[in-house]
Scaffold this motif. Structure first.
Motif, short mmCIF file in Angstrom:
data_model
loop_
_atom_site.label_atom_id
_atom_site.label_comp_id
_atom_site.label_asym_id
_atom_site.label_seq_id
_atom_site.Cartn_x
_atom_site.Cartn_y
_atom_site.Cartn_z
N TYR A 64 0.72 -1.37 0.12
CA TYR A 64 -0.02 0.06 0.00
C TYR A 64 0.88 1.27 -0.03
CZ TYR A 64 -4.04 -2.84 1.36
OH TYR A 64 -5.04 -3.85 1.12
N ILE A 65 1.83 1.14 0.75
CA ILE A 65 2.75 2.36 1.04
C ILE A 65 3.50 2.67 -0.45
CG2 ILE A 65 5.10 3.19 2.03
CD1 ILE A 65 4.27 1.57 4.58
N ILE A 66 4.07 1.74 -1.03
CA ILE A 66 4.82 1.52 -2.43
C ILE A 66 3.52 2.23 -3.56
CG2 ILE A 66 5.85 0.33 -4.33
CD1 ILE A 66 7.08 -1.15 -1.96
N SER A 67 2.61 1.77 -3.40
CA SER A 67 1.61 1.95 -4.51
C SER A 67 0.93 3.39 -4.35
CB SER A 67 0.34 0.73 -4.77
OG SER A 67 -0.62 0.86 -3.64
N SER A 68 0.81 3.81 -3.12
CA SER A 68 -0.11 5.23 -2.73
C SER A 68 0.34 6.20 -3.52
CB SER A 68 -0.06 5.20 -1.28
OG SER A 68 1.23 5.47 -0.75
N ILE A 399 -1.25 -0.43 -9.67
CA ILE A 399 -2.08 -1.80 -9.65
C ILE A 399 -1.09 -3.01 -9.46
CG2 ILE A 399 -3.24 -3.52 -11.13
CD1 ILE A 399 -4.90 -1.17 -12.36
N SER A 400 0.04 -2.62 -10.11
CA SER A 400 1.23 -3.76 -10.14
C SER A 400 1.60 -4.17 -8.57
CB SER A 400 2.14 -3.36 -10.96
OG SER A 400 3.02 -2.18 -10.64
N PRO A 401 1.90 -3.22 -7.89
CA PRO A 401 2.30 -3.49 -6.29
C PRO A 401 1.56 -4.23 -5.90
CG PRO A 401 3.00 -1.20 -6.97
CD PRO A 401 2.25 -1.48 -8.04
N LEU A 402 0.15 -3.78 -6.02
CA LEU A 402 -1.06 -4.54 -5.14
C LEU A 402 -1.05 -6.01 -5.92
CD1 LEU A 402 -3.80 -1.87 -5.49
CD2 LEU A 402 -2.28 -2.18 -3.38
N ILE A 403 -1.08 -6.20 -6.93
CA ILE A 403 -0.94 -7.61 -7.48
C ILE A 403 0.16 -8.31 -6.87
CG2 ILE A 403 -0.72 -8.91 -9.74
CD1 ILE A 403 -3.30 -7.49 -9.42
#
Length: 493
Positions: A64-68, A399-403
């Protein structure tokens, strides 16, 4: 006999603008991507300076931190082109970079309020601020850089992303180990951004006509090469929404950039975790080894740049073919490397480092391949084009970090990382295939300054012709009716 064109001094104000843009991209990339190394130091104080707080965050919270950042980044892409045209690149980039710097500076102090949630919030706002920068960069390039210099100066500007990535990954690990600890990562980033703002306010200008330092020869050279009307910089050219939204090259470019961003963001954001989890490197060597691919990428950007210059000057290759060739080198070769790397583990540590380095370095072909294509299609609307294309294309990096967070539940599991790399490789392949088939570097008709005026005039002429045709048809019908009546009367007689 070739006519020698007077371009002004060897290093003119257009080159100064390019250096400023390069350093801005370097600074914002550093503040954007240092989170990959920072979270490792923040969650494992044994591998960094132990005098600073350690946080117990799960892999999902870290994802979450990386994608936020990209949650906010995507939102301001769309209005960025309008803001840049209305207020100018100088103002918008100053405000955006200052906000990003301030947020970096307050990050360590604010974490006591809400741990990972407050860090997510800060990065969302930072993403909102930085979302307006790249449309301004492309608008600035379109106004300052003549067509013949676009590949060279445009590619150099965007190579700042490689430089920023290197700084984020190599220096961040050293800073985290040093006396400043992990908070120093944010302080150094803030200092870089604030320093850039000072130089930008002094030397940056929206266009050559507004520059106080540009020479007359250079100003005349840029104006001649651009072939704009005399009042171009004062005009507000309306954006041809209807034509753009019906343009095939526009949609192809969006897909190509979205697929490129997915693959590259996977590499950017996940390399520190992959090296730490699978190869078991500590934070300091992690930062150094993580930066090696991007050092190679930075060097390769100038190799690509030189190769493009040679191909354009020594061969008859079209710009469209050049774009397709470099995009293929930057997409399909890295895709193959990602598939291979998924089958390697800690016993093949050296090969992993070599492959990652080659993948990232070769990927830089996309700058000349598709990144500069936005200016090709519509130089008069470069900021708007960047807003639209980058806005949609940057949905994939958050989206990719969440995947990855869903697939990789155990960072030490090589099979899980294998799945992540194969997904990225498939997306790389598909995006470039579409670009090869339908992509183009031809300037689109709707780029014309008077495109909408021409269309309106054409519609009026078409309407008038249709009206005249209807009148003629009506007159013919009346004449035929009159003639029939006359003939009937004659027959009765």
């Amino acid at each position: 006999m070739a006519i020698k064109i007077n371009k002004g001094s060897i290093l003119g104000m257009r080159h100064a603008q390019i250096f400023l843009l390069f350093f801005n991209v370097t600074c914002i990339y550093c503040s954007r991507l240092n989170i990959g190394v920072a979270v490792v130091a923040m969650t494992n104080s044994a591998t960094a300076n132990p005098d600073f707080p350690e946080f117990e965050w799960s892999e999902k919270e870290i994802s979450y931190i990386i994608s936020s950042f990209f949650w906010g980044y995507v939102c301001t892409q769309f209005p960025a082109g309008y803001l840049c045209k209305k207020f100018g690149a100088k103002t918008i980039m100053t405000v955006a970079t200052s906000i990003s710097a301030a947020l970096s500076a307050v990050t360590p102090w604010s974490l006591g309020w809400g741990s990972w949630r407050i860090l997510c919030f800060i990065r969302i706002i930072q993403g909102l601020a930085q979302g307006v920068i790249f449309p301004c960069v492309f608008e600035h390039l379109a106004k300052w850089v003549p067509l013949k210099e676009r590949n060279r100066l445009g590619a150099f500007t965007l190579s700042g992303s490689d430089c920023g990535t290197i700084l984020a990954m190599a220096i961040s690990g050293i800073i985290a180990k040093g006396p400043l600890g992990w908070p120093g990562i944010y302080y150094v980033s803030a200092g870089m951004c604030f320093t850039w703002c000072i130089f930008w306010l002094i030397f940056g200008e929206n266009n050559p006509e507004e520059s106080k330092f540009i020479g007359a020869d250079e100003r005349a050279y840029i104006a001649t090469e651009m072939a704009h009307s005399d009042d171009f910089h004062k005009k507000k050219i309306p954006f041809p929404w209807s034509a753009v939204l019906r343009s095939v090259p526009f949609y192809v470019l969006i897909v190509a950039r979205a697929c490129q961003n997915w693959g590259l963001s996977t590499i950017h954001a996940q390399i520190p975790s992959y090296l730490s989890g699978v190869l078991h490197m500590d934070i300091k060597s992690n930062g150094l080894f993580s930066s090696l691919p991007f050092i190679a990428m930075w060097i390769m950007s100038y190799v690509y740049l030189s190769l493009a210059d040679i191909l354009q000057s020594k061969t008859s290759i079209s710009l469209t073919s050049l774009r397709r060739l470099f995009n293929s080198l930057g997409s399909w070769l890295p895709a193959l490397g990602l598939v291979i790397i998924g089958f390697l583990n800690e016993q093949h540590k050296t090969w992993v480092i070599v492959l990652i380095t080659l993948i990232v370095a070769l990927n830089d072909g996309n700058i000349i391949g598709s990144a500069l294509n936005m200016i090709d299609l519509a130089p008069n609307h470069a900021g708007f084009m960047m807003s639209l294309v980058n806005g949609v294309a940057n949905i994939t990096p958050f989206i990719s970090p969440l995947i990855v967070g869903v697939v990789v539940t155990d960072v030490t599991n090589r099979t899980m990382w294998q799945i992540v790399f194969i997904i990225a490789a498939a997306i790389f392949f598909f995006g470039n295939l579409l670009y090869i088939i339908f992509g183009t570097a031809e300037t689109q008709p709707w780029n014309a300054e008077d495109y909408l005026e021409q269309n309106n005039s054409m519609r009026k002429r078409t309407t008038i012709r249709a009206y005249d045709n209807n009148i003629e048809i009506l007159e013919t019908q009346i004449n035929c009716s009159t003639l029939n009546k006359f003939n009937n009367k004659e027959e009765k007689k």
